[in-house]
Motif scaffolding. Structure first.
Motif, PDB file in Angstrom:
ATOM      1  N   ASP A 180      -2.492   4.683   1.926  1.00 28.66           N
ATOM      2  CA  ASP A 180      -3.725   4.868   1.578  1.00 28.66           C
ATOM      3  C   ASP A 180      -4.184   3.437   0.759  1.00 28.66           C
ATOM      4  OD1 ASP A 180      -6.309   5.304   0.376  1.00 28.66           O
ATOM      5  OD2 ASP A 180      -5.792   7.119  -0.426  1.00 28.66           O
TER       6      ASP A 180
ATOM      7  N   ILE B  68       0.797  -1.207   0.042  1.00 27.57           N
ATOM      8  CA  ILE B  68      -0.036   0.302  -0.126  1.00 27.57           C
ATOM      9  C   ILE B  68       0.857   1.251   0.133  1.00 27.57           C
ATOM     10  CG2 ILE B  68      -1.789   1.316   1.422  1.00 27.57           C
ATOM     11  CD1 ILE B  68      -2.937  -1.356   2.360  1.00 27.57           C
ATOM     12  N   GLN B  69       0.822   2.105  -1.064  1.00 28.19           N
ATOM     13  CA  GLN B  69       1.538   3.357  -1.247  1.00 28.19           C
ATOM     14  C   GLN B  69       1.199   4.244  -0.505  1.00 28.19           C
ATOM     15  OE1 GLN B  69       2.306   4.175  -5.156  1.00 28.19           O
ATOM     16  NE2 GLN B  69       3.577   2.169  -5.670  1.00 28.19           N
TER      17      GLN B  69
ATOM     18  N   SER C  49      -6.598   2.844  -0.635  1.00 25.73           N
ATOM     19  CA  SER C  49      -7.555   2.884  -1.888  1.00 25.73           C
ATOM     20  C   SER C  49      -7.053   3.557  -3.073  1.00 25.73           C
ATOM     21  CB  SER C  49      -8.671   4.049  -1.651  1.00 25.73           C
ATOM     22  OG  SER C  49      -9.688   4.284  -2.467  1.00 25.73           O
ATOM     23  N   SER C  50      -7.777   3.153  -4.283  1.00 21.36           N
ATOM     24  CA  SER C  50      -7.163   3.579  -5.687  1.00 21.36           C
ATOM     25  C   SER C  50      -7.614   5.005  -6.013  1.00 21.36           C
ATOM     26  CB  SER C  50      -7.242   2.737  -6.708  1.00 21.36           C
ATOM     27  OG  SER C  50      -8.606   2.250  -6.719  1.00 21.36           O
ATOM     28  N   SER C  51      -8.622   5.359  -5.250  1.00 21.40           N
ATOM     29  CA  SER C  51      -9.311   6.685  -5.608  1.00 21.40           C
ATOM     30  C   SER C  51      -8.594   7.669  -5.024  1.00 21.40           C
ATOM     31  CB  SER C  51     -10.752   6.429  -4.645  1.00 21.40           C
ATOM     32  OG  SER C  51     -11.267   7.890  -5.092  1.00 21.40           O
ATOM     33  N   LYS C  52      -7.873   8.768  -5.714  1.00 21.09           N
ATOM     34  CA  LYS C  52      -7.110   9.642  -5.168  1.00 21.09           C
ATOM     35  C   LYS C  52      -7.717  10.916  -4.324  1.00 21.09           C
ATOM     36  CE  LYS C  52      -3.325  12.777  -6.710  1.00 21.09           C
ATOM     37  NZ  LYS C  52      -2.760  13.592  -8.024  1.00 21.09           N
TER      38      LYS C  52
END
Length: 298
Positions: free
Chosen positions: A11, A7-8, A13-16
Motif C-alpha cells: 500500500d 512500501i509496506q 498510502s499512509s491512510s489505513k
C-alpha cells in the motif's frame, strides 16, 4: 525503472484501510433431477444454496414453509434445522429420503415434469461467518445472478469433477453476489468483541484438543464465568455448544475429504472415545456418524 522497496504491505498510502477477510471454501456444486426430496430435521455445519428451475420444492424451518420459486434462490446458514420436500412426490413424514440423478448435456429437462430440477451448492465462509443466526434466506434473482445461474448449470451438464479456473471464479462470484443480498442483521459476527474473536481463532487452531472454559478465559485474562457470559452475549450460543459445533464441523469435513474411520476422527478431535463422539455428533447433526459418513444429502 526504479523499484520502490519501502512500501509496506503493498500500500503506497499512509491512510489505513480495513478489509474483512472471507475464507470461501466450496464443498460441492451439483445440478440434479430429484424424484424424491423428503428430508426432515436436517442440520449441517456448512452453508447451503438452493435453486429450483421448476416449482414444487418446499423448505420448512420451524413453523415457516417456503414454497420455492424459480425466480429466487434460498440460502441456509450452518447449523439451521430444516426440512425439505418435493410436493409432487411427498411420501415420507420423517427421516431423510433422496432419489435423483445428475443432469447431463444429454438430458432433455422438458421430459421430466415429475422431477425437481435442482441446483445445490454447499460452502463454508470461515470464522466468524459460519456462526451467524440460523434461518432460511430467500433472495430474488437479479439479472447478474440469472446470467451466472445459466452459465453454471450449463457447465455442470458437461463437467462434474475437475473444474477449470474460469468456472471456479464464476462460481465463487455467484456465491459472493448472492451473499451481498443478505440483510446486515445476519452479519453481526463481524462486530463481535475482539476478545471473543481471539478465543475463536484459538479454538480453530486447537480444535483437536480438549478445550475448557478456564483455559480459554485465561487467554484473554478474564474470569471463566465472566467470559462465558460475554461469549453467549456476543455469539448467541454457549461456549460449550460452540466448541461442540466446531468439532463436529471439522468431523464432517474429515468425513467428506479423508478416508479416516469414526474411531480415528474421534481421537483426532480430542473425544474420550467413539461413543462420546457419536453422542455429540448425533446431538448436533441429528444423524449418527456412520449414517452421515455413508450418505450424501442435497
Amino acid at each position: 525503472m526504479k523499484i520502490v522497496k519501502d512500501i509496506q504491505l503493498g500500500d503506497p498510502s499512509s491512510s489505513k484501510q480495513n478489509f474483512i477477510d472471507l475464507n470461501l471454501k466450496v464443498l460441492c456444486c451439483r445440478y440434479w433431477l430429484l424424484d424424491l426430496w423428503d428430508c426432515h430435521d436436517m442440520v449441517f455445519p456448512y452453508w447451503r444454496l438452493y435453486w429450483n428451475k421448476n416449482e414444487g420444492g418446499e423448505l420448512i424451518h420451524r413453523d415457516n414453509i417456503f414454497e420455492m420459486q424459480p425466480d429466487c434462490i434460498y440460502i441456509i446458514p450452518p447449523f439451521t434445522s430444516f426440512s425439505s420436500r418435493f410436493t409432487k412426490n411427498h411420501i415420507h413424514s420423517h427421516g431423510i429420503h433422496v432419489n435423483g440423478k445428475h443432469i447431463t448435456n444429454h438430458t432433455n429437462e422438458s421430459q421430466y415434469e415429475r422431477s425437481l430440477i435442482h441446483l445445490f451448492i454447499h460452502f463454508n465462509l470461515g470464522i466468524p461467518f459460519d456462526n451467524v443466526y440460523p434461518g432460511i434466506l430467500k433472495i430474488e434473482l437479479t439479472d447478474y445472478l440469472k446470467d451466472r445461474l445459466e452459465y453454471l448449470t450449463e457447465r455442470l451438464k458437461i463437467e462434474n469433477k475437475d473444474f477449470k479456473l474460469t468456472f471456479n471464479l464464476k462460481l465463487q462470484a455467484f456465491i459472493k453476489e448472492a451473499l451481498t443480498n443478505i440483510g446486515p442483521e445476519l452479519w453481526k459476527a463481524i462486530n463481535i468483541d475482539e476478545r471473543v474473536l481471539k478465543v475463536i481463532r484459538y479454538i480453530e487452531i486447537n480444535i483437536n484438543k480438549k478445550l475448557s472454559n478456564p483455559k480459554l478465559a485465561s487467554i484473554i485474562n478474564m474470569a471463566p464465568n465472566s467470559f462465558a457470559r460475554l461469549f453467549k452475549l456476543e455469539m448467541n450460543i454457549t461456549l460449550h455448544s460452540f466448541i461442540q459445533n466446531r468439532k463436529i464441523a471439522k468431523a464432517c469435513e474429515l468425513f467428506e475429504h479423508t478416508n479416516k474411520s469414526i474411531e480415528e476422527i474421534s481421537f483426532v478431535l480430542g473425544f474420550s472415545d467413539r461413543f462420546h463422539f457419536s453422542r455429540v455428533f448425533k446431538s448436533v447433526i441429528g444423524l449418527s456418524p456412520a449414517t452421515y459418513k455413508d450418505e450424501k444429502y442435497t
